[in-house]
Design a protein around this motif. Structure first.
Motif, PDB file in Angstrom:
ATOM      1  N   VAL A 271       0.917  -1.024   0.085  1.00 43.42           N
ATOM      2  CA  VAL A 271      -0.443  -0.521   0.557  1.00 43.42           C
ATOM      3  C   VAL A 271       0.570   1.402  -0.295  1.00 43.42           C
ATOM      4  O   VAL A 271       0.302   1.920  -0.596  1.00 43.42           O
ATOM      5  N   ASP A 272       1.678   1.114   0.739  1.00 42.68           N
ATOM      6  CA  ASP A 272       2.879   2.293   0.721  1.00 42.68           C
ATOM      7  C   ASP A 272       3.467   2.550  -0.663  1.00 42.68           C
ATOM      8  O   ASP A 272       3.588   4.235  -1.139  1.00 42.68           O
ATOM      9  N   ASP A 273       3.612   1.279  -1.762  1.00 45.43           N
ATOM     10  CA  ASP A 273       4.188   1.858  -3.057  1.00 45.43           C
ATOM     11  C   ASP A 273       3.075   2.559  -3.574  1.00 45.43           C
ATOM     12  O   ASP A 273       3.011   3.492  -3.996  1.00 45.43           O
ATOM     13  N   LEU A 274       1.943   2.103  -3.199  1.00 47.61           N
ATOM     14  CA  LEU A 274       0.374   2.639  -4.291  1.00 47.61           C
ATOM     15  C   LEU A 274       0.467   4.321  -3.510  1.00 47.61           C
ATOM     16  O   LEU A 274       0.338   5.273  -4.723  1.00 47.61           O
ATOM     17  N   VAL A 275       1.141   4.474  -2.400  1.00 42.52           N
ATOM     18  CA  VAL A 275       0.487   6.001  -1.984  1.00 42.52           C
ATOM     19  C   VAL A 275       2.128   6.911  -2.745  1.00 42.52           C
ATOM     20  O   VAL A 275       2.152   8.074  -1.670  1.00 42.52           O
ATOM     21  N   ALA A 276       2.730   6.608  -2.870  1.00 41.26           N
ATOM     22  CA  ALA A 276       4.478   7.009  -3.158  1.00 41.26           C
ATOM     23  C   ALA A 276       4.080   8.677  -3.459  1.00 41.26           C
ATOM     24  O   ALA A 276       5.508   8.560  -4.087  1.00 41.26           O
ATOM     25  N   HIS A 277       3.483   9.477  -2.899  1.00 42.60           N
ATOM     26  CA  HIS A 277       3.667  10.925  -3.375  1.00 42.60           C
ATOM     27  C   HIS A 277       4.888  11.301  -3.458  1.00 42.60           C
ATOM     28  O   HIS A 277       4.689  12.559  -3.339  1.00 42.60           O
ATOM     29  N   VAL A 278       5.081  11.529  -1.686  1.00 40.15           N
ATOM     30  CA  VAL A 278       5.920  12.055  -0.535  1.00 40.15           C
ATOM     31  C   VAL A 278       6.834  10.811  -0.206  1.00 40.15           C
ATOM     32  O   VAL A 278       6.827   9.398  -0.171  1.00 40.15           O
ATOM     33  N   GLU A 279       8.409  11.477  -0.164  1.00 43.93           N
ATOM     34  CA  GLU A 279       8.595  10.616   0.843  1.00 43.93           C
ATOM     35  C   GLU A 279       8.478  10.758   2.225  1.00 43.93           C
ATOM     36  O   GLU A 279       7.866  11.033   2.701  1.00 43.93           O
TER      37      GLU A 279
ATOM     38  N   TRP B 213     -11.431  29.016  -9.726  1.00 43.96           N
ATOM     39  CA  TRP B 213     -10.835  27.673  -9.965  1.00 43.96           C
ATOM     40  C   TRP B 213      -9.152  27.410 -10.520  1.00 43.96           C
ATOM     41  O   TRP B 213      -9.092  26.601 -10.792  1.00 43.96           O
ATOM     42  N   PRO B 214      -9.241  27.429  -8.631  1.00 42.62           N
ATOM     43  CA  PRO B 214      -7.521  27.616  -8.995  1.00 42.62           C
ATOM     44  C   PRO B 214      -6.523  26.137  -8.779  1.00 42.62           C
ATOM     45  O   PRO B 214      -7.463  25.253  -8.235  1.00 42.62           O
ATOM     46  N   PRO B 215      -5.412  26.171  -9.477  1.00 43.93           N
ATOM     47  CA  PRO B 215      -5.419  24.620  -8.765  1.00 43.93           C
ATOM     48  C   PRO B 215      -5.202  24.586  -7.563  1.00 43.93           C
ATOM     49  O   PRO B 215      -4.664  25.556  -6.657  1.00 43.93           O
ATOM     50  N   VAL B 216      -4.753  22.878  -7.699  1.00 44.46           N
ATOM     51  CA  VAL B 216      -4.477  22.494  -5.941  1.00 44.46           C
ATOM     52  C   VAL B 216      -3.417  21.392  -5.718  1.00 44.46           C
ATOM     53  O   VAL B 216      -3.381  20.669  -6.698  1.00 44.46           O
ATOM     54  N   ASP B 217      -2.394  22.092  -5.326  1.00 42.81           N
ATOM     55  CA  ASP B 217      -1.837  20.476  -5.387  1.00 42.81           C
ATOM     56  C   ASP B 217      -1.788  19.997  -3.618  1.00 42.81           C
ATOM     57  O   ASP B 217      -1.866  20.316  -3.197  1.00 42.81           O
ATOM     58  N   PRO B 218      -2.236  18.543  -4.142  1.00 44.57           N
ATOM     59  CA  PRO B 218      -2.544  17.982  -3.122  1.00 44.57           C
ATOM     60  C   PRO B 218      -1.508  17.732  -1.624  1.00 44.57           C
ATOM     61  O   PRO B 218      -2.294  17.749  -0.595  1.00 44.57           O
ATOM     62  N   ALA B 219      -0.100  17.437  -2.368  1.00 43.61           N
ATOM     63  CA  ALA B 219       0.938  17.915  -0.866  1.00 43.61           C
ATOM     64  C   ALA B 219       0.446  18.960  -0.191  1.00 43.61           C
ATOM     65  O   ALA B 219       0.195  19.164   1.106  1.00 43.61           O
TER      66      ALA B 219
ATOM     67  N   SER C 166       8.091  23.822   3.873  1.00 41.80           N
ATOM     68  CA  SER C 166       7.754  23.420   2.987  1.00 41.80           C
ATOM     69  C   SER C 166       7.263  21.208   2.637  1.00 41.80           C
ATOM     70  O   SER C 166       7.648  20.958   3.551  1.00 41.80           O
ATOM     71  N   VAL C 167       6.609  20.767   1.314  1.00 39.51           N
ATOM     72  CA  VAL C 167       5.987  19.411   1.137  1.00 39.51           C
ATOM     73  C   VAL C 167       7.492  18.509   0.934  1.00 39.51           C
ATOM     74  O   VAL C 167       7.560  17.639   1.624  1.00 39.51           O
ATOM     75  N   LYS C 168       8.923  19.079   0.612  1.00 35.41           N
ATOM     76  CA  LYS C 168      10.088  18.463   0.758  1.00 35.41           C
ATOM     77  C   LYS C 168       9.731  18.540   1.908  1.00 35.41           C
ATOM     78  O   LYS C 168      11.024  17.310   2.384  1.00 35.41           O
ATOM     79  N   THR C 169      10.897  19.524   2.613  1.00 35.00           N
ATOM     80  CA  THR C 169      11.190  19.258   4.353  1.00 35.00           C
ATOM     81  C   THR C 169      10.208  18.428   5.053  1.00 35.00           C
ATOM     82  O   THR C 169      10.729  18.597   5.880  1.00 35.00           O
ATOM     83  N   ALA C 170       9.296  18.258   4.942  1.00 38.26           N
ATOM     84  CA  ALA C 170       8.213  17.855   6.147  1.00 38.26           C
ATOM     85  C   ALA C 170       8.039  16.543   6.326  1.00 38.26           C
ATOM     86  O   ALA C 170       9.155  16.008   4.915  1.00 38.26           O
ATOM     87  N   LYS C 171       8.398  16.095   7.645  1.00 36.42           N
ATOM     88  CA  LYS C 171       8.330  14.638   7.599  1.00 36.42           C
ATOM     89  C   LYS C 171       7.511  13.532   7.636  1.00 36.42           C
ATOM     90  O   LYS C 171       7.038  13.532   8.608  1.00 36.42           O
ATOM     91  N   TRP C 172       7.033  13.573   6.925  1.00 37.05           N
ATOM     92  CA  TRP C 172       5.759  12.529   6.316  1.00 37.05           C
ATOM     93  C   TRP C 172       5.642  11.263   7.191  1.00 37.05           C
ATOM     94  O   TRP C 172       6.809  10.780   7.076  1.00 37.05           O
ATOM     95  N   SER C 173       4.164  11.219   7.667  1.00 38.59           N
ATOM     96  CA  SER C 173       4.428   9.698   7.720  1.00 38.59           C
ATOM     97  C   SER C 173       3.566   9.278   6.944  1.00 38.59           C
ATOM     98  O   SER C 173       3.480   9.515   5.617  1.00 38.59           O
ATOM     99  N   ALA C 174       3.796   7.421   7.071  1.00 35.58           N
ATOM    100  CA  ALA C 174       2.522   6.525   6.169  1.00 35.58           C
ATOM    101  C   ALA C 174       0.966   6.626   5.659  1.00 35.58           C
ATOM    102  O   ALA C 174       0.626   6.848   5.007  1.00 35.58           O
ATOM    103  N   ALA C 175       0.449   6.939   6.955  1.00 38.42           N
ATOM    104  CA  ALA C 175      -0.600   7.877   7.015  1.00 38.42           C
ATOM    105  C   ALA C 175      -0.628   9.420   6.490  1.00 38.42           C
ATOM    106  O   ALA C 175      -1.727   8.968   5.555  1.00 38.42           O
ATOM    107  N   ASP C 176      -0.095  10.038   6.695  1.00 42.96           N
ATOM    108  CA  ASP C 176       0.216  11.573   5.705  1.00 42.96           C
ATOM    109  C   ASP C 176       0.198  10.897   4.451  1.00 42.96           C
ATOM    110  O   ASP C 176      -1.118  11.621   3.629  1.00 42.96           O
ATOM    111  N   ALA C 177       1.164  10.386   3.628  1.00 42.73           N
ATOM    112  CA  ALA C 177       0.749   9.314   2.413  1.00 42.73           C
ATOM    113  C   ALA C 177      -0.217   9.473   1.924  1.00 42.73           C
ATOM    114  O   ALA C 177      -0.979   9.431   0.810  1.00 42.73           O
ATOM    115  N   VAL C 178      -1.441   8.384   2.726  1.00 41.74           N
ATOM    116  CA  VAL C 178      -2.553   8.370   1.799  1.00 41.74           C
ATOM    117  C   VAL C 178      -3.471   9.073   1.816  1.00 41.74           C
ATOM    118  O   VAL C 178      -4.096   9.173   1.433  1.00 41.74           O
TER     119      VAL C 178
END
Length: 682
Positions: free
Chosen positions: A257-265, A380-386, A423-435
Motif C-alpha cells: 500500500v505504501d508503494d501505491l501512495v508514494a507521492h512523498v518521501e 477555480w485555482p489549481p490545487v496541489d494535494p501535498a 514545505s512539502v520537501k522538508t516535511a517529515k511525512w508519515s505513512a498515514a500522511d501519504a494516504v
C-alpha cells in the motif's frame, strides 16, 4: 546381467510420458525462439512490442528442473470426454501434431481433479496422483472413483506434499488445492470476493492461484486493464514473488500500500492515536471540503475582446456556470478543465445571436483567451494535494474550518504538527500522511483503475488505506484475503463488512476457510487459546493434518539467549527452513548471540538456501511468512512490544502460527496469562 524392466510397469510408462512431455515443451520453446519477425512488423515500435511478447512467451515455456511438469492424471469414463486420459500440470503442453500431452490445471476439463469424489465422481473413473523427488517421478497413487468397493481415504502423496519441508520462497500449491479452495480459485471475475482464513488455511496461495486462473480465463481483458497483488511489506512480496512465474504468469505487478501512495518521501512516524485519526474514513470528508474550499464565485463580469468586437458575460451567468460544475461533484481537476470551455460556450452563444457562425476552433481560442484564463484562475485555482494536506496539518484555523462537525477538538489536536514544516520537501511525512495525500490527489484527478486487485493481509488496513486500494479497482474486481484474528495495528478492522464498504465493494461475497493444512494441530490448538481474548466469536482453525507436528515449551533459568541459540541448533538438525521470531526490541541481542555462536542467519525477504536456512524475524514482519520449524523467543515481550494488549496478543498469535512442522517456545519471563488453558476457557 541386470533384469529387464517390465514394459507393463506403470511407473516406467509414466516416466516415459514425462520425458516425452519435457521433449515436447522443449520443442514448443525452440519453435518460439526460431521465430523471425524481421519482415512482420510495420515499424520499430511494433517490433519492440512483439519482441517483448516473444521473450515473455519463451520465459513462460521454461522447463523448471525441480518443478514437476504434471502432478496428476484423470481417466474419464466413456462417453464423457470420449473416455480420454488427461495429464494435469502447471501449463499446457502439446506434441508436434497439436495433441495435448499435459493439460493446464486451470482448464475446465481439469477441474474434476480437485472436485471429484466417491459421492460425486464427475465422470472420472481413475484419479492418479504422482510423487516426485528432486524433479524425478518416483511414485504414484490411484483412486478408483467409480469403484464402490474401494474406500475413500486420505492421499499419502497429497499429505506428504502439503507437509514437505521447504527452503526458498513460497511455492505454488496446484498439486494440493482442496475442493473448498478450488471453488474460490475459480470464482468469476465480475464479483469481488473476500476470504477469511486462519493460519495454515492457504488463503494467500488461494489468492495467487485465483489470479493465475483469472488470467487464464480472461487473458485479453486483464491484459488491457492489468492485475495487481498488494502485500503488507516488501519481505512478504519477496516471499511470494516466485509463485505466479512458476505458473507461467509474468505480467502481474506486486506492491505494498505504501508503494501505491508514494507521492512523498516518508521519513516520519505517528503516535498510534494520531495514526488512528488519520486513518479514519471521516478524513475523506475533511479533505473533500478542503479541496472544494478553493472554489470561489465570480464577483465581476467577463469581457472578451476578439478583433474589434467585445463580448460581455455578466457575473451572475459566470456564477451559474461555476455552481453547476460544483453541484455535479466531478473531480476538481476535471471541473477546472471544463470551466474555460463552459465560459467560451457562453461567449459563442452571444456571437451566434449577433449573426456570427463560430466553430469549435473559435470556442477553443476563446477558452484560451487571457481574460477567460484569469477568471478560471480566480474562481477555480489549481490545487496541489501535498500542499493541501500540509496546510491541514499545520494550520489550526484551516483544519478547524473543514473538520467542523466531523472531528472533535481532541482529534483535531492529534492531527496538528507540533512544529509545522516549511514545505512539502522538508516535511517529515508519515505513512498515514501519504494516504491522505493520495485521497486528495484522487479528489483532483481520477486514479487509474485496474481489472483485478488482490489484497492480502487486509485486516491490518485502516479505512483510508482501504479507500486507497479501492480507487485502484473502481472499474474492476478484487480478491480480499485476511484473518480478523491476525489484525496487529491499532486501526485493524473488526468486521469484513465494514472493510469492504470502505473498499467500495459492499456487495462482495465473504467466504471462510477453516481447515488448516499447514500449521500442526498441537500448535494451532495452543495458539487458539488467545482467540477468546482478542477475537471473540471467531471460529478457531481446525487442523486436518494427520501429523500433529512437534511442539515444546522451554523455560530458561537465566537469560534466554543461550537457550534460544540451542533451540535454533536443534531445529537446524531437521530438514527445511528455520525461523527465529522475536519481539522487535529483542532482535539486536539475539543477533549478537547468534553471531557469537558462529551461527549465520538471514533477514526476512532474503532467500533461504540449503546452506543458509535460519532467518531472524522481527515479530512485526512475521505475518504471511512460514517456516518448517519456528523458535519463538519470549512471548511476553512480543505482547509488551505493542501499544495495547489486544494488539499484542494478536501479534503473538501471528508469531505462534508461522510453523509448519514444529514450534519451540523459549522464555525466561512468565508466559502471557491468556495462554494458560484455564484462562483460555474464561
Amino acid at each position: 546381467m541386470s533384469a529387464a524392466v517390465p514394459t507393463d510397469d506403470p511407473l516406467v510408462r509414466e516416466r516415459s510420458h514425462l520425458s516425452a512431455s519435457r521433449a515436447a515443451l522443449r520443442a514448443m520453446r525452440e519453435e518460439v525462439e526460431a521465430l523471425d519477425i524481421k519482415d512482420v512488423t510495420a515499424n520499430w515500435v511494433n517490433s519492440i512490442v512483439l519482441e517483448r511478447q516473444i521473450e515473455d512467451r519463451i520465459k513462460a515455456l521454461a522447463d523448471l528442473a525441480h518443478t514437476p511438469l504434471f502432478f496428476g492424471r484423470l481417466d474419464y469414463l466413456p462417453p464423457a470426454q470420449q473416455g480420454q486420459r488427461f495429464y494435469i500440470g502447471r501449463r499446457h503442453v502439446h506434441d508436434a501434431h497439436g495433441d495435448p500431452m499435459v493439460i493446464d490445471w486451470r482448464a475446465p476439463v481439469s477441474q474434476p481433479y480437485y472436485q471429484a469424489s466417491k459421492k460425486d465422481p464427475r465422470d472420472v473413473g481413475l484419479r492418479r496422483r504422482f510423487g516426485y523427488t528432486g524433479g524425478e517421478l518416483t511414485a504414484y497413487e490411484d483412486e478408483h472413483l467409480s469403484d464402490p468397493s474401494e474406500l475413500e481415504r486420505t492421499s499419502r502423496l497429497l499429505q506428504a506434499e502439503i507437509e514437505r519441508p521447504r527452503v526458498g520462497p513460497m511455492r505454488d500449491i496446484v498439486a494440493t488445492i482442496q475442493p473448498e479452495q478450488d471453488e474460490i480459485v475459480r470464482s468469476g471475475l465480475s464479483g469481488t470476493l473476500c476470504v477469511q482464513g486462519g493460519p495454515g488455511t492457504g488463503k494467500t496461495a488461494v489468492g495467487l492461484h485465483r489470479v493465475a486462473y483469472l488470467l487464464y480465463a480472461h487473458r485479453e481483458r486483464l491484459a488491457r486493464t492489468g492485475t495487481l497483488v498488494i502485500g503488507p511489506n516488501r519481505s512478504f512480496l519477496q516471499y511470494i514473488e516466485q509463485v505466479l512465474p512458476a505458473l507461467g504468469e509474468l505480467e502481474v505487478r506486486q506492491a505494498t500500500v505504501d508503494d501505491l501512495v508514494a507521492h512523498v518521501e516518508v521519513r516520519g512516524t505517528d503516535e498510534a492515536a494520531t495514526a488512528v485519526v488519520k486513518g479514519d474514513a471521516r478524513m475523506a470528508e475533511v479533505l473533500r471540503r478542503a479541496v472544494r474550499s478553493h472554489v470561489t464565485l465570480p464577483a465581476e463580469p467577463l469581457m472578451v475582446v476578439r478583433g474589434s468586437r467585445r463580448w460581455r458575460v455578466p457575473a451572475y451567468e459566470l456564477e451559474e456556470i461555476v455552481r453547476e460544475l460544483t453541484e455535479r461533484d466531478i473531480r476538481y481537476g476535471a471541473a477546472r478543465e471544463a470551466l474555460p470551455q463552459r465560459i467560451a460556450h457562453a461567449v459563442l452563444v452571444r456571437m451566434e445571436q449577433a449573426g456570427e457562425a463560430p466553430d469549435d476552433r473559435v470556442q477553443n481560442a476563446v477558452a484560451r483567451n487571457a481574460a477567460v484564463k484569469a477568471v478560471v484562475k480566480e474562481c477555480w485555482p489549481p490545487v496541489d494535494p501535498a500542499k493541501l494536506v500540509l496546510r491541514l496539518l499545520s494550520d489550526p484555523g484551516f483544519l478547524a474550518e473543514h473538520a467542523a462537525g466531523v472531528l472533535d477538538d481532541e482529534e483535531q489536536k492529534l492531527l496538528l504538527w507540533a512544529k509545522p514544516a516549511r514545505s512539502v520537501k522538508t516535511a517529515k511525512w508519515s505513512a498515514a500522511d501519504a494516504v491522505l495525500i493520495d485521497e486528495a490527489t484522487d479528489l483532483v484527478e481520477r486514479t487509474h483503475s485496474l481489472g483485478h486487485v488482490v489484497l492480502d493481509e487486509a485486516q491490518d488496513l485502516s479505512p483510508m488505506q482501504y479507500r486507497a486500494v479501492g480507487r485502484r479497482c473502481t472499474t474492476g474486481s478484487a480478491t480480499v484475503l485476511g484473518d480478523l484474528a491476525q489484525g496487529t495495528t491499532p486501526w485493524a478492522t473488526r468486521s469484513w463488512q465494514s472493510a469492504l464498504a470502505h473498499l467500495g465493494k459492499p456487495e462482495a461475497r465473504v467466504e471462510e476457510l477453516t481447515a488448516g493444512f499447514r500449521v500442526p494441530s498441537e500448535v494451532i490448538a495452543y495458539a487458539s487459546r488467545l482467540l477468546p481474548h482478542m477475537a471473540p466469536g471467531l471460529a478457531p482453525v481446525e487442523s486436518v493434518r494427520e501429523n500433529p507436528g512437534a511442539f515444546e515449551i522451554r523455560e530458561a533459568a537465566g537469560p534466554s539467549e543461550p537457550a534460544v541459540v540451542t533451540a535454533c541448533a536443534d531445529a537446524l538438525g531437521h530438514e527445511g527452513s528455520i525461523g527465529l521470531i522475536a519481539a522487535d526490541a529483542r532482535i539486536a541481542p539475539l543477533a549478537e548471540a547468534l553471531e557469537a555462536a558462529g551461527m549465520p542467519y538471514l533477514s526476512p525477504g532474503e532467500e533461504t538456501t540449503a546452506e543458509s536456512r535460519l532467518t531472524l524475524v522481527p515479530a512485526s514482519l512475521a505475518k504471511g511468512l512460514e517456516y518448517d520449524y519456528v523458535v519463538l523467543d519470549e512471548p511476553s515481550a512480543v505482547v509488551d512490544g505493542e501499544p495495547d494488549e489486544r494488539t499484542g496478543l494478536r501479534r503473538l498469535y501471528v508469531a505462534l502460527t508461522r510453523a509448519v512442522s514444529g514450534l519451540t517456545i523459549v522464555h525466561t519471563a512468565p508466559l502471557p496469562a491468556q495462554l494458560d488453558p484455564v484462562a483460555a476457557r474464561v
